[in-house]
Design a protein around this motif. Structure first.
Motif, PDB file in Angstrom:
ATOM      1  N   GLN A 129      -2.075  -7.579   7.647  1.00 50.43           N
ATOM      2  CA  GLN A 129      -2.497  -7.083   8.951  1.00 50.43           C
ATOM      3  C   GLN A 129      -2.021  -8.014  10.054  1.00 50.43           C
ATOM      4  O   GLN A 129      -2.426  -9.175  10.127  1.00 50.43           O
TER       5      GLN A 129
ATOM      6  N   PHE B  26     -10.549   2.038  12.351  1.00 51.00           N
ATOM      7  CA  PHE B  26      -9.415   2.482  11.553  1.00 51.00           C
ATOM      8  C   PHE B  26      -9.789   3.690  10.719  1.00 51.00           C
ATOM      9  O   PHE B  26     -10.822   3.700  10.044  1.00 51.00           O
TER      10      PHE B  26
ATOM     11  N   GLY C   3      -4.487   3.972   9.470  1.00 51.93           N
ATOM     12  CA  GLY C   3      -3.878   4.190  10.768  1.00 51.93           C
ATOM     13  C   GLY C   3      -3.706   2.873  11.510  1.00 51.93           C
ATOM     14  O   GLY C   3      -4.126   1.813  11.037  1.00 51.93           O
TER      15      GLY C   3
ATOM     16  N   GLN D 152      -3.244  -4.746  14.785  1.00 54.62           N
ATOM     17  CA  GLN D 152      -2.611  -3.616  14.105  1.00 54.62           C
ATOM     18  C   GLN D 152      -3.435  -3.176  12.893  1.00 54.62           C
ATOM     19  O   GLN D 152      -4.378  -3.863  12.488  1.00 54.62           O
ATOM     20  N   GLY D 153      -3.041  -2.052  12.331  1.00 54.39           N
ATOM     21  CA  GLY D 153      -3.713  -1.581  11.128  1.00 54.39           C
ATOM     22  C   GLY D 153      -3.224  -2.321   9.894  1.00 54.39           C
ATOM     23  O   GLY D 153      -2.118  -2.857   9.876  1.00 54.39           O
ATOM     24  N   PRO D 154      -4.040  -2.354   8.859  1.00 52.00           N
ATOM     25  CA  PRO D 154      -3.606  -2.981   7.600  1.00 52.00           C
ATOM     26  C   PRO D 154      -2.419  -2.216   7.001  1.00 52.00           C
ATOM     27  O   PRO D 154      -2.466  -0.987   6.888  1.00 52.00           O
TER      28      PRO D 154
ATOM     29  N   TYR E 257      -3.367  -6.012   1.445  1.00 51.30           N
ATOM     30  CA  TYR E 257      -2.828  -5.504   2.702  1.00 51.30           C
ATOM     31  C   TYR E 257      -2.402  -6.678   3.571  1.00 51.30           C
ATOM     32  O   TYR E 257      -2.944  -7.776   3.480  1.00 51.30           O
TER      33      TYR E 257
END
Lengths: 115, 114
Positions: free
Chosen positions: B37, A90, A106, B41-43, B35
């Motif tokens: 997640q 990331f 991202g 996927q991204g945080p 965050y």
């Protein structure tokens, strides 16, 4: 508004070959830029960061990243990939000199290194 | 402690139940982030604290989500009346300073709403 784009969902590389994982960003003002790695069922681990100075930054496990202001990019690189580098990577950005700014990530790139 | 600690590691909640997720940041770290997640996927940013002040909560998806950090150390993310779409890993991170320092992440709490 801050944003990060990782255009490749997956990158496949043979062991021993160089690897590049791409990242572009958008932020008001100058950015702090980060790369993180995530192994299965683990939290994110910090790899490296760019704040200011030399455009080529070196980090953990032999990774490096090149900051390019004109292209608003911060690509992750490694000269010789290892199978153990296989993981989810990331890119992240935070606005410089803004104490109230969040860190934006991202969508991630899955790196797969084949023996 | 040596790192960011989150508890519980896993939580299964029935739809409609309230849950509370705890984050214990690295001692002395000023900033704390939450965050969400989804798998692979991204945080996604939820909220950000600097000491006890919640400076940004723009990522909280609805008013069912609430976070606090009353003494500027431990933080709790509360989700009321959980829904299936709340199922995700919730990550907490802390940073020493306000700007350039990297964030250290906990291992997350995996919430499954059934």
């Amino acid at each position: 508004a801050q944003s990060v784009a990782q255009p490749e969902d997956q990158v496949n590389v043979a062991e021993g070959n160089p690897l590049t994982v791409k990242c572009t960003y958008s932020v008001s003002g100058n950015p702090y830029l980060f790369w993180y790695v995530q192994y299965p069922n683990r939290g994110l681990q910090f790899l490296l960061k760019y704040i200011t100075g030399d455009n080529l930054v070196k980090g953990s496990y032999g990774f490096e990243a090149e900051f390019n202001k004109s292209q608003t990019s911060f690509h992750l690189k490694k000269p010789s990939a290892l199978v153990s580098d296989s993981a989810l990577y990331f890119c992240a950005v935070r606005a410089l000199y803004s104490s109230a700014s969040k860190i934006i990530f991202g969508s991630g790139t899955r790196l797969s290194i084949r023996p | 402690g040596a790192g960011v600690s989150q508890s519980p590691r896993y939580k299964v909640a029935k739809r409609g139940q309230d849950v509370a997720l705890r984050c214990d940041p690295i001692s002395g770290h000023v900033s704390l982030f939450w965050y969400q997640q989804a798998l692979g996927q991204g945080p996604e940013f939820l909220t950000y604290f600097q000491n006890e002040a919640q400076l940004d909560k723009s990522g909280l998806p609805s008013d069912r989500f609430f976070a606090e950090r009353p003494e500027g150390s431990v933080s709790t993310l509360k989700i009321q009346r959980t829904q299936q779409e709340d199922s995700a890993v919730y990550l907490c991170a802390s940073t020493l300073g306000k700007g350039a320092t990297e964030a250290f992440f906990g291992q997350g709490t995996r919430l499954t709403v059934v």
